[in-house]
Design an enzyme around this catalytic site. Structure first.
Site, PDB file in Angstrom:
ATOM      1  N   GLU A  62      -9.166  31.642  57.432  1.00 40.24           N
ATOM      2  CA  GLU A  62      -8.764  32.778  58.287  1.00 40.24           C
ATOM      3  C   GLU A  62      -7.296  33.138  58.081  1.00 40.24           C
ATOM      4  O   GLU A  62      -6.421  32.271  58.197  1.00 40.24           O
ATOM      5  CB  GLU A  62      -9.023  32.406  59.760  1.00 40.24           C
ATOM      6  CG  GLU A  62      -8.762  33.563  60.705  1.00 40.24           C
ATOM      7  CD  GLU A  62      -9.067  33.239  62.171  1.00 40.24           C
ATOM      8  OE1 GLU A  62      -9.768  32.250  62.437  1.00 40.24           O
ATOM      9  OE2 GLU A  62      -8.585  33.991  63.032  1.00 40.24           O
ATOM     10  N   HIS A 353      -2.253  40.493  62.147  1.00 40.81           N
ATOM     11  CA  HIS A 353      -3.503  39.963  61.596  1.00 40.81           C
ATOM     12  C   HIS A 353      -4.090  40.931  60.581  1.00 40.81           C
ATOM     13  O   HIS A 353      -4.529  40.540  59.508  1.00 40.81           O
ATOM     14  CB  HIS A 353      -4.471  39.751  62.758  1.00 40.81           C
ATOM     15  CG  HIS A 353      -5.692  38.986  62.384  1.00 40.81           C
ATOM     16  ND1 HIS A 353      -5.677  37.620  62.212  1.00 40.81           N
ATOM     17  CD2 HIS A 353      -6.949  39.392  62.125  1.00 40.81           C
ATOM     18  CE1 HIS A 353      -6.882  37.232  61.889  1.00 40.81           C
ATOM     19  NE2 HIS A 353      -7.674  38.280  61.824  1.00 40.81           N
TER      20      HIS A 353
END
Ligand code: NAD
Length: 399
Positions: A62, A353
């Site tokens: 991630e 992100h």
């Protein structure tokens, strides 16, 4: 495999290729092996824990996780970094006993405590020599849909092992004696992942200046309060903590599922699912963060001494004991959580992100080399971080 799944040559080759962990080694670790699945490995920086600096290997797919942990660790440095501690590495082995007289059985088992512990320790002289071994017994009587059951807890100091195999073997070894003492019948004999006697704790103070002002401190405390009051939010709050802890567990060859099971069951231990961290404001207006959870991680056993990359990662980490590893993991969990709460409570996580996510999208669209950054930047600039747009941009570039 190729026939069954109609695999093309490239896919078959991707499975066949292996890195440091060879297919032969993998074949000795698990069953029905066809290859090795790789995961990105990165290093979290800026961590000072109990006055010592660490570089922390994290294996995770991630984006943003390692950057966030490093960023929070940097903020914690101003006030001395993390202070962490761990209890003794005591695991609980459970023995399920069914008998006619549960209270009588409980008394007989506790009466034979010394004999049971001696028998358990005969099973693992190496562990005893290292200062570990079976330490104590607890006997509980529980109500179940099938009636009363006697549950014996064997408490084992596992030293630097995660301890599941060690504890399971000891439980199997002492079960015939328990049956003999109680005229009952033993069924399950297995370690509990709710390792409440193997806790790790960490604390850090984050100055209001580092966090972006008093409003940021208040917003983080509000975000924590939301998790403390609402299980839907709390699941995600604790998931963020485990982003960090699981990544260190994976990088060091530890059993990620065991640690995850321990964390979430501990979060529910009071009967209500709660955050594994707490946040408060101190008299200076700075933010005090803490974390407490069971961490059954080892330096021996499992893949820790088998996986060549786990061996290298443990060298980078430089921890001397499993308890020190647990302290590092707890600190990473706290850092990870603080970073997520700060981002969520202030600017929102998507900005940071999504720029990392954009790189993944660019790669998925087929970009390679310098083109990855170029396409990713264009996606972020346009605010359209989508695969179809990445493909269009790539086509335009390649014209
Ligand atoms: P292990 O079976 O390799 O045992 C470790 C052994 O190493 C000890 O018994 C001890 O004799 C020896 N040892 C050498 N140096 C030591 C040191 N410094 N400290 C402690 N022991 C030392 O490993 P384990 O930790 O008992 O078991 C872990 C494995 O069990 C993991 O692979 C895990 O996935 C698996 N497992 C987990 C569960 C569960 O979590 N529910 C259940 C079954 C199996």
């Amino acid at each position: 495999m190729r026939e069954f799944a109609n695999l093309d040559e490239e896919s078959a080759e991707n499975i066949r290729k292996s890195g440091a962990l060879s297919v032969d080694q993998a074949d000795k670790m698990i069953e029905n092996v066809i290859g090795v699945m790789e995961t990105p490995l990165g290093i979290a920086t800026n961590f000072t824990i109990n006055g010592k600096d660490y570089l922390i290997p994290m294996a995770i797919e991630e984006p943003s996780v390692i950057a966030a942990a490093s960023n929070a660790a940097k903020m914690a440095r101003d006030k001395g970094g993390f202070s962490a501690s761990a209890t003794k590495p005591i695991m609980i082995g459970q023995i399920q006993l069914i008998c006619d007289d549960p209270h009588g059985a409980r008394t007989s088992i506790l009466g034979a405590r010394k004999k049971i512990l001696e028998l358990a320790n005969e099973q693992n002289p190496t562990l005893v020599k290292l200062g570990g071994g079976a330490r104590d017994l607890e006997v509980r009587i529980i109500e179940t849909p099938s009636g009363k059951m006697v549950i014996v807890h064997l408490l084992v100091d596992c030293r630097d092992a995660m301890g599941a195999n060690t504890v399971n073997t000891m439980c199997e070894r002492v079960s015939p004696l328990i049956e003999q003492l109680t005229s009952g019948r033993v069924y399950l004999r297995i370690v509990s992942n709710l390792a409440v006697k193997r806790l790790a704790r960490a604390k850090a103070v984050f100055s209001k200046e580092a966090l972006g002002g008093e409003d940021a401190v208040d917003a983080i405390i509000q975000a924590y309060s939301f998790a403390a009051a609402d299980p839907y939010r709390c699941a995600t709050h604790n998931k963020g903590i485990m982003n960090g802890i699981t990544a260190v567990a994976l990088a060091t060859g530890n059993d990620t599922r065991a640690i995850e099971a321990g964390a979430h069951s501990y979060a529910s231990f009071s009967g209500r699912y709660k955050p594994l961290t707490t946040y408060e404001k101190n008299e200076d207006g700075d933010l005090v963060g803490t974390i407490e959870l069971p961490i059954a991680a080892g330096l021996v056993g499992g893949a820790t001494k088998v996986h060549p990359v786990a061996i290298a990662n443990l060298k980078i980490l430089g921890v001397k004991t499993a308890s020190e590893l647990a302290e590092v993991m707890a600190s990473v969990g706290l850092a990870q959580n603080l970073a997520a709460l700060r981002a969520l409570a202030t600017e929102g996580i998507q900005r940071g992100h999504m720029s990392l996510h954009a790189k993944n999208i660019a790669v998925m669209a087929g970009a390679t080399g310098d083109m990855v950054d170029k396409i990713a930047s264009a996606l972020v600039r346009e605010g359209r971080i989508r695969l179809d747009r990445a493909k269009e941009l790539l086509e335009e570039e390649e014209k």
